[in-house]
Enzyme design. Structure first.
Site, short mmCIF file in Angstrom:
data_model
loop_
_atom_site.label_atom_id
_atom_site.label_comp_id
_atom_site.label_asym_id
_atom_site.label_seq_id
_atom_site.Cartn_x
_atom_site.Cartn_y
_atom_site.Cartn_z
N HIS A 194 -20.38 38.03 39.61
CA HIS A 194 -21.17 38.87 38.72
C HIS A 194 -21.86 38.01 37.67
O HIS A 194 -21.33 36.97 37.28
CB HIS A 194 -20.30 39.93 38.02
CG HIS A 194 -21.10 41.08 37.52
ND1 HIS A 194 -21.68 41.09 36.28
CD2 HIS A 194 -21.44 42.24 38.11
CE1 HIS A 194 -22.33 42.22 36.13
NE2 HIS A 194 -22.21 42.94 37.23
N ASP A 239 -19.11 46.77 44.09
CA ASP A 239 -19.48 47.03 45.49
C ASP A 239 -18.41 46.63 46.50
O ASP A 239 -18.53 46.93 47.69
CB ASP A 239 -20.79 46.29 45.81
CG ASP A 239 -21.93 46.81 44.96
OD1 ASP A 239 -21.97 48.03 44.72
OD2 ASP A 239 -22.76 46.01 44.52
N HIS A 276 -28.16 42.99 44.18
CA HIS A 276 -27.85 44.06 43.21
C HIS A 276 -27.22 45.22 43.99
O HIS A 276 -26.23 45.02 44.69
CB HIS A 276 -29.15 44.41 42.48
CG HIS A 276 -29.02 45.25 41.25
ND1 HIS A 276 -27.84 45.46 40.60
CD2 HIS A 276 -29.95 45.95 40.54
CE1 HIS A 276 -28.05 46.24 39.55
NE2 HIS A 276 -29.32 46.56 39.49
N SER A 287 -31.96 46.74 37.67
CA SER A 287 -32.51 48.10 37.74
C SER A 287 -32.79 48.68 36.36
O SER A 287 -33.87 49.24 36.12
CB SER A 287 -31.61 49.03 38.55
OG SER A 287 -30.29 48.92 38.15
N ARG A 324 -14.64 49.11 37.72
CA ARG A 324 -15.12 50.11 38.68
C ARG A 324 -14.47 49.85 40.05
O ARG A 324 -14.12 50.77 40.78
CB ARG A 324 -16.66 50.06 38.79
CG ARG A 324 -17.34 50.35 37.46
CD ARG A 324 -18.83 50.06 37.48
NE ARG A 324 -19.12 48.65 37.73
CZ ARG A 324 -20.33 48.15 37.87
NH1 ARG A 324 -21.39 48.94 37.79
NH2 ARG A 324 -20.52 46.86 38.09
#
Ligand code: HAX
Length: 430
Positions: free
Chosen positions: A305, A360, A259, A229, A314
């Site tokens: 990743h 995620d 993504h 992105s 995160r």
């Protein structure tokens, strides 16, 4: 205020870069192999990014701050930090918050465009259509037409960027309410901050959900410059397209399942587990479930990743939030068990270079707990936050005069002929 701070800092940053190019302009930053050309350019150092860096073993570092040291700050503070390199003081923060409130109203044509879209449009498609429709109001585009000097590009990029960030929460909240039959649009409440107001406009009550939105919109803000992105958005921006067109382009990349869409895929997977076992399974059962999925040629969403080689901080921040606020929830407990089960399974399979969870893997279970159960909406939340990082990177690139992006591609035939040429040279040398 932000303008003033940046106007002071930008000449210093420009001097630093000029000096780096002058002193080290010919220094090599790496070699590129043929496999990297066919491998998504993985690991090739090909651009700079000042807002954040991703270290393989530590994860996201925002302007020098490891993420887990700053999870307490608000999204507005992180936006300011990304743009300027410093945390705002109280006055600077409230000035930015005031600007976001001043520009939060969404033009009527956006609602009309969204209403005209098919009812089953994906929320991400609706979001990017809405964002790019606001190109018509772009200050950058109209000032560019008037012929402003290059040195002013960043100022109008920032003006557009603040408006985009201000309006995106209202647009996203409307998409949620309209797309999932939640009732009429909820007007913003000016007593709330940016993320609190977004939670309010979604129509999901409760202080804990507001806290989750504050954390969520802060954590997803940026992930250096090479992810799909950021890179797509910046590439489009490098052609001097407006921030509205550029951010929309970046978010279209975020909408891919490898993504940002992985967060919807991830919760879908966790719910499949829950429904299959009618609750939280044992670790043995979960392990077999993961193997079956891998044997069917599917990925385990939320794991792996391209850059990280450690659990994503995160993810850690979300798990900490869940441990504090959520108790005895099947979905959250499956997410926690996956952390014990998936890495050894992926290691045993031996394909994924990073067996650890990414951002995620946990976020969906928290949203689900608070009643935001429509998982094909989740990437919209990611997008709201990521808009801040993209805008900050665009402002800085324009201020630094980074030219249009144009790497060179080669054909397989060229690679073969080059090999032959180098081979011959080597043989003649031998
Ligand atoms: N499950 C199964 N296989 C996986 C895997 C996973 N979670 N992660 C990687 N692999 C496989 C790859 O598919 C690849 O297989 P092939 O050789 O058969 O093509 C192999 O392992 C090597 O891949 P890699 O080098 O480790 O990973 P990449 O850099 O190519 O891709 C991805 C990184 C994130 C896309 C990958 O790990 C993946 O598909 N993960 C699942 C989807 C996901 O969680 N995406 C979100 C990432 C975070 C993000 O950007 N959020 O926005």
């Amino acid at each position: 205020m932000l303008h003033k701070v940046l106007s002071e800092k930008i000449p210093q940053w420009q001097d630093e870069i000029r000096k780096v190019i002058q002193d080290r302009g010919d220094a090599k930053v790496g070699d590129v192999t043929v496999s990297q050309l066919y491998g998504g350019m993985r690991g090739i150092k090909g651009l700079t990014c000042e807002t954040s860096a991703v270290s393989a073993d530590k994860g996201l570092i925002i302007r020098g701050n490891p993420l887990l040291d700053i999870t307490h700050i608000s999204p507005e503070e992180v936006f300011y930090l990304l743009l300027t390199g410093d945390l705002p003081d109280d006055g600077q923060l409230s000035n930015l918050q005031d600007q976001l409130k001043t520009h939060q109203n969404v033009p009527d044509y956006v609602w009309k465009i969204l209403e005209a879209m098919p009812e089953n449009s994906h929320p991400m498609t609706m979001l990017t259509v809405a964002i790019q429709s606001m190109q018509v109001d772009s200050f950058f585009a109209s000032k560019y037409d008037e012929g402003i000097p290059k040195t002013d590009y960043w100022k109008w990029t920032l003006e557009d960027g603040i408006r985009l960030v201000a309006k995106v929460t209202g647009i996203a909240a409307w998409i949620y309410r309209h797309r999932f039959n939640k009732g009429d649009r909820i007007e913003p409440d000016n007593n709330l901050d940016w993320s609190g107001n977004f939670a309010h406009m979604l129509g999901i009550e409760g202080d804990d959900f507001k806290k989750l939105m504050r954390l969520y919109l802060m954590l997803h803000c940026d992930h250096e410059g090479g992810n799909v992105s950021a890179f797509s958005g910046l590439t489009v921006a490098s052609a001097l397209s407006s921030p509205f067109l550029s951010v929309a382009a970046g978010l279209n990349g975020l909408a891919g399942p490898l993504h940002g869409l992985a967060n919807q895929e991830c919760l879908k997977f966790v719910l499949e587990v829950r429904d299959h076992f009618d609750g939280a399974p044992s670790q043995e059962e979960l392990k077999q479930f993961c193997w079956d999925r891998l044997d069917n040629g599917r990925v385990i969403p939320g794991y792996g990743h391209a850059v990280l080689r450690c659990p994503d901080p995160r993810y850690t921040a979300f798990i900490e939030f869940g441990k504090k606020h959520i108790k005895d929830d099947d979905v959250f407990s499956i997410v926690s068990s996956l952390f014990d089960v998936v890495p050894p399974v992926l290691q045993e399979q031996g394909k994924a270079k990073n067996p650890w969870p990414n951002v995620d893997a946990a976020s969906g279970s928290l949203l689900y707990y608070y009643g935001l159960t429509e998982f094909n909406y989740y990437t919209v939340l990611f997008s709201i936050s990521r808009s801040m990082g993209m805008i900050a990177q665009m402002v800085i690139n324009r201020a630094m005069g980074i030219p249009i992006t144009r790497p060179k591609s080669v054909t397989t035939e060229w690679i073969r002929s080059e090999e032959r040429r180098v081979g011959k040279e080597c043989r003649s040398r031998w």
